[in-house]
Design an enzyme around this catalytic site. Structure first.
Site, PDB file in Angstrom:
ATOM      1  N   ASP A 103       1.065  -1.282   0.011  1.00 59.92           N
ATOM      2  CA  ASP A 103       0.105   0.033  -0.167  1.00 59.92           C
ATOM      3  C   ASP A 103       0.959   1.258  -0.004  1.00 59.92           C
ATOM      4  O   ASP A 103       1.598   1.377   0.951  1.00 59.92           O
ATOM      5  CB  ASP A 103      -0.828  -0.075   1.395  1.00 59.92           C
ATOM      6  CG  ASP A 103      -2.000   0.707   1.010  1.00 59.92           C
ATOM      7  OD1 ASP A 103      -2.205   1.881   0.434  1.00 59.92           O
ATOM      8  OD2 ASP A 103      -3.269   0.322   1.604  1.00 59.92           O
ATOM      9  N   ASP A 205      -3.133   4.728  -2.404  1.00 59.74           N
ATOM     10  CA  ASP A 205      -3.948   5.314  -1.585  1.00 59.74           C
ATOM     11  C   ASP A 205      -4.227   6.769  -1.889  1.00 59.74           C
ATOM     12  O   ASP A 205      -3.572   7.551  -2.450  1.00 59.74           O
ATOM     13  CB  ASP A 205      -3.363   5.718  -0.107  1.00 59.74           C
ATOM     14  CG  ASP A 205      -4.403   6.017   0.995  1.00 59.74           C
ATOM     15  OD1 ASP A 205      -5.249   5.373   1.233  1.00 59.74           O
ATOM     16  OD2 ASP A 205      -4.210   7.239   1.411  1.00 59.74           O
ATOM     17  N   GLU A 268      -6.645   3.779  -5.661  1.00 58.68           N
ATOM     18  CA  GLU A 268      -7.955   3.981  -4.992  1.00 58.68           C
ATOM     19  C   GLU A 268      -8.464   5.437  -5.556  1.00 58.68           C
ATOM     20  O   GLU A 268      -7.825   6.427  -5.202  1.00 58.68           O
ATOM     21  CB  GLU A 268      -7.663   4.083  -3.408  1.00 58.68           C
ATOM     22  CG  GLU A 268      -9.015   4.405  -2.712  1.00 58.68           C
ATOM     23  CD  GLU A 268      -8.803   4.762  -1.197  1.00 58.68           C
ATOM     24  OE1 GLU A 268      -9.840   4.714  -0.377  1.00 58.68           O
ATOM     25  OE2 GLU A 268      -7.768   5.605  -0.915  1.00 58.68           O
ATOM     26  N   HIS A 330     -11.213  -2.360   4.747  1.00 53.83           N
ATOM     27  CA  HIS A 330     -10.763  -1.894   6.180  1.00 53.83           C
ATOM     28  C   HIS A 330     -11.719  -0.458   6.382  1.00 53.83           C
ATOM     29  O   HIS A 330     -11.492  -0.245   7.352  1.00 53.83           O
ATOM     30  CB  HIS A 330      -9.411  -1.823   6.122  1.00 53.83           C
ATOM     31  CG  HIS A 330      -8.744  -0.705   5.275  1.00 53.83           C
ATOM     32  ND1 HIS A 330      -8.764  -0.748   3.941  1.00 53.83           N
ATOM     33  CD2 HIS A 330      -8.332   0.591   5.650  1.00 53.83           C
ATOM     34  CE1 HIS A 330      -8.248   0.287   3.521  1.00 53.83           C
ATOM     35  NE2 HIS A 330      -7.822   1.056   4.783  1.00 53.83           N
ATOM     36  N   ASP A 331     -12.200   0.081   5.402  1.00 53.92           N
ATOM     37  CA  ASP A 331     -12.926   1.385   5.498  1.00 53.92           C
ATOM     38  C   ASP A 331     -14.428   1.036   5.355  1.00 53.92           C
ATOM     39  O   ASP A 331     -15.409   1.609   6.307  1.00 53.92           O
ATOM     40  CB  ASP A 331     -12.648   2.224   4.305  1.00 53.92           C
ATOM     41  CG  ASP A 331     -11.147   2.743   4.535  1.00 53.92           C
ATOM     42  OD1 ASP A 331     -10.697   2.658   5.323  1.00 53.92           O
ATOM     43  OD2 ASP A 331     -10.752   3.201   3.534  1.00 53.92           O
TER      44      ASP A 331
HETATM   45  O1  ISL Z   1     -13.807  10.411   0.257  1.00 59.29           O
HETATM   46  C1  ISL Z   1     -14.206   9.333   0.476  1.00 59.29           C
HETATM   47  C2  ISL Z   1     -14.943   8.609  -0.190  1.00 59.29           C
HETATM   48  O2  ISL Z   1     -15.674   9.351  -1.461  1.00 59.29           O
HETATM   49  C3  ISL Z   1     -13.324   8.730   1.559  1.00 59.29           C
HETATM   50  O3  ISL Z   1     -13.936   7.361   1.834  1.00 59.29           O
HETATM   51  C4  ISL Z   1     -11.922   8.707   1.608  1.00 59.29           C
HETATM   52  O4  ISL Z   1     -11.397   8.576   0.121  1.00 59.29           O
HETATM   53  C5  ISL Z   1     -11.296   7.190   2.245  1.00 59.29           C
HETATM   54  O5  ISL Z   1     -11.431   7.226   3.685  1.00 59.29           O
HETATM   55  C6  ISL Z   1      -9.841   7.219   1.608  1.00 59.29           C
HETATM   56  O6  ISL Z   1      -9.454   6.083   2.229  1.00 59.29           O
HETATM   57  C7  ISL Z   1      -8.080   5.709   2.319  1.00 59.29           C
HETATM   58  O7  ISL Z   1      -7.271   6.825   2.760  1.00 59.29           O
HETATM   59  C8  ISL Z   1      -7.372   7.253   4.144  1.00 59.29           C
HETATM   60  C9  ISL Z   1      -7.362   6.201   5.063  1.00 59.29           C
HETATM   61  O8  ISL Z   1      -7.697   6.688   6.428  1.00 59.29           O
HETATM   62  C10 ISL Z   1      -8.186   4.836   4.587  1.00 59.29           C
HETATM   63  O9  ISL Z   1      -8.079   3.815   5.585  1.00 59.29           O
HETATM   64  C11 ISL Z   1      -7.547   4.499   3.225  1.00 59.29           C
HETATM   65  O10 ISL Z   1      -8.375   3.443   2.770  1.00 59.29           O
HETATM   66  C12 ISL Z   1      -6.209   8.207   4.404  1.00 59.29           C
HETATM   67  O11 ISL Z   1      -4.993   7.901   4.106  1.00 59.29           O
END
Ligand code: ISL
Length: 533
Positions: A103, A205, A268, A330-331
């Site tokens: 990642d 990310d 992502e 994980h989100d």
């Molecule tokens: O904006 C969003 C979706 O439209 C949010 O979900 C956001 O983009 C998302 O939380 C991003 O996630 C990633 O980056 C974050 C981290 O906390 C997450 O775990 C990771 O998957 C910051 O690095």
């Protein structure tokens, strides 16, 4: 929706398994997972039938955002192990035919990263411009109206140097300045460092965040926002995300990855289809191989909605673009918590039979469902900053339940997050010997996908079906399969009645039975077509 046939590569044909290292396996009794723990469980992963593992961040981190706040892009967090442990894990994965994807967190570092420590030291520090510093607005307030994804202003005041710095996430996650050529070169070097070690690619990310509009204009106010909703959505992220310069950097990442051979980049990206598809780049100047497609997570579990989502996504792909699907992370909330176990079985079949690379999140193969996190156990900064509106992510980060020994075989001490409450009966050991378990279903579907080009790389066509039924055909050469999924609680007619009566059942979410022209409630089947008598 072409048949990719023999041309498909590992990241097209294969299935990716996401491991959240803090919660996979603890090997040193501190209640937090680690690299040696993952290594010890690799036989499980290989036997599951996946092709690659993606590890959420394992780099040194103060863990304000559980690893998404990186303090050294070239090291290993001591809690997880060290570089030797990483090399061992990589070799052990490769020895089992598993690819390993790291990642990469390019948008921001930790505020403890030595680069930021320098950057904030003085206005004339050589690393000042590696981060995004701006003067206050005329009233002394933040430079513009941008809002952090975790709530509150995206700007943090630094009294020492009298400027604000930008942070799209926590204040302890300052955004890096990708317009600075030195920063860019340093980050490219970190990618080379891991590629030289032999990693098979990166999940990148928040890739669409990495460059911001030059003059930092205010973002448009979102007229649909109301109090009680996620504060992030008070403004529309027009100027803080998805800038053309970010696409150019994405193409640079790709050129670097391609120079190492068959590596993969997984971006992502949360955007509507038309803007999402641009992250594939062009055949002359490709960008990421797999811009993550979150639509199965973001849309309601409804056959008519999903049919449209699938058709629109397929239609949005450039001819050289390969699709991908994900149902958990994980989100995101756990799929089994969202739609219940009977439908989570149908969801497993959907994820593993659609056209495109599936990513499976650890624990979903066990059907781990709702885990209520008591207030005193909450760890997620997103939940702590905006409590009680359903944003908590701890619920999907609970430890893997391996068996019915204390702490589910995950650790010898109380884990950092609670286990799923049903862990004594919902764990790998119990499910491995139960042919009706979610794990058995996943293993069966993964084996089927591996054995049939029609599923891993074949053509895809939606098939007309009754309400609440989602149906499609997968085809490679003479091999024609029908996938029919009943998302409802009523018995429905099976589509293609002439062809499906008596057809062999290759997989079922229920006990397999002779096909009689119907689909039972919660029943999903993969049928071999072209055998009708
Ligand atoms: O904006 C969003 C979706 O439209 C949010 O979900 C956001 O983009 C998302 O939380 C991003 O996630 C990633 O980056 C974050 C981290 O906390 C997450 O775990 C990771 O998957 C910051 O690095």
């Amino acid at each position: 929706m072409p048949d990719m046939g023999e041309r498909s590569r590992w990241w097209e044909r294969g299935v990716i398994y996401q491991i959240y290292p803090r919660s996979f396996q603890d090997s040193n009794g501190d209640g937090v997972g680690d690299l040696a723990g993952i290594e010890a469980r690799l036989d499980y992963v290989a036997a599951l039938g996946v092709d690659a593992i993606w590890l959420s961040p394992i780099f040194p981190s103060p863990m304000a955002d559980f690893g998404y706040d990186v303090a050294d892009y070239r090291g290993i967090e001591p809690m997880f192990g060290d570089l030797q442990a990483f090399d061992r894990l990589l070799a052990a994965a490769h020895a089992r035919g598993l690819k390993l994807v790291l990642d990469f967190v390019p948008n921001h570092s930790s505020d403890r990263h030595p680069w930021f420590v320098e950057s904030r030291a003085s206005r004339d520090n050589p690393k000042r411009d590696w981060y995004i510093w701006r003067d206050p607005a005329p009233d002394g307030g933040p430079p513009n109206n941008w809002i952090s994804d975790f709530g509150g202003s995206a700007w943090e005041w630094d009294p020492v140097t009298g400027q604000y710095y930008l942070h799209a996430f926590l204040a302890s996650q300052p955004d890096l300045n990708w317009r600075n050529p030195e920063l860019r070169a340093a980050m490219m070097d970190t990618l080379r460092f891991w590629l030289d070690k032999g990693v098979d690619g990166f999940r990148i990310d928040v890739l669409w965040h990495i460059v911001k509009a030059l003059d930092f204009p205010d973002n448009p106010v979102n007229p649909d926002w109301a109090p009680g909703r996620n504060e992030r959505d008070r403004v529309i992220q027009t100027y803080s995300t998805d800038q053309p310069e970010a696409h150019a950097i994405s193409a640079e990442f790709r050129a670097l990855a391609d120079s190492y051979g068959d590596r993969v980049l997984i971006g992502e990206i949360f955007l509507p289809n038309d803007r999402h598809a641009r992250w594939f780049g062009t055949p002359e100047r490709p960008q990421v191989h797999l811009p993550i497609n979150f639509q199965l997570i973001e849309n309601p579990w409804d056959a008519a909605v999903l049919r449209r989502v699938i058709a629109d996504y397929e239609a949005s792909l450039p001819v050289y673009g390969w699709p991908n699907w994900v149902m958990g992370s994980h989100d995101a909330p756990r799929i089994a918590a969202r739609i219940g176990e009977p439908q989570a079985r149908v969801a497993a079949m959907l994820l593993l039979t659609l056209r495109g690379t599936p990513t499976l999140y650890q624990g979903d193969e066990l059907g781990v469902g709702e885990v209520l996190i008591p207030p005193d156990r909450v760890r997620d900064p997103q939940e702590m900053r905006q409590p009680g509106i359903g944003l908590g992510r701890d619920r999907s980060r609970t430890p893997m339940p391996w068996d019915d020994t204390p702490f589910a075989g995950f650790s010898t001490v109380e884990p950092w997050l609670p286990l799923n409450p049903d862990w004594p009966v919902r764990n790998v050991a119990v499910e491995a010997v139960d042919p009706a378990s979610m794990l058995a279903l996943y293993r069966g579907l993964l084996a089927l996908r591996r054995s049939r080009a029609a599923l891993s790389s074949g053509a895809f066509t939606l098939v007309e079906a009754e309400p609440e039924v989602l149906a499609y055909e997968r085809r490679s050469g003479d091999d024609r399969l029908l996938v029919a999924l009943n998302l409802g609680a009523a018995t429905r007619a099976l589509p293609l009645a002439d062809e499906t009566r008596g057809a062999s059942v290759l997989a079922s979410t229920l006990a397999p039975r002779p096909m009689d022209g119907t689909l039972a409630p919660n029943e999903g089947v993969v049928l071999r077509l072209g055998e009708a008598r």
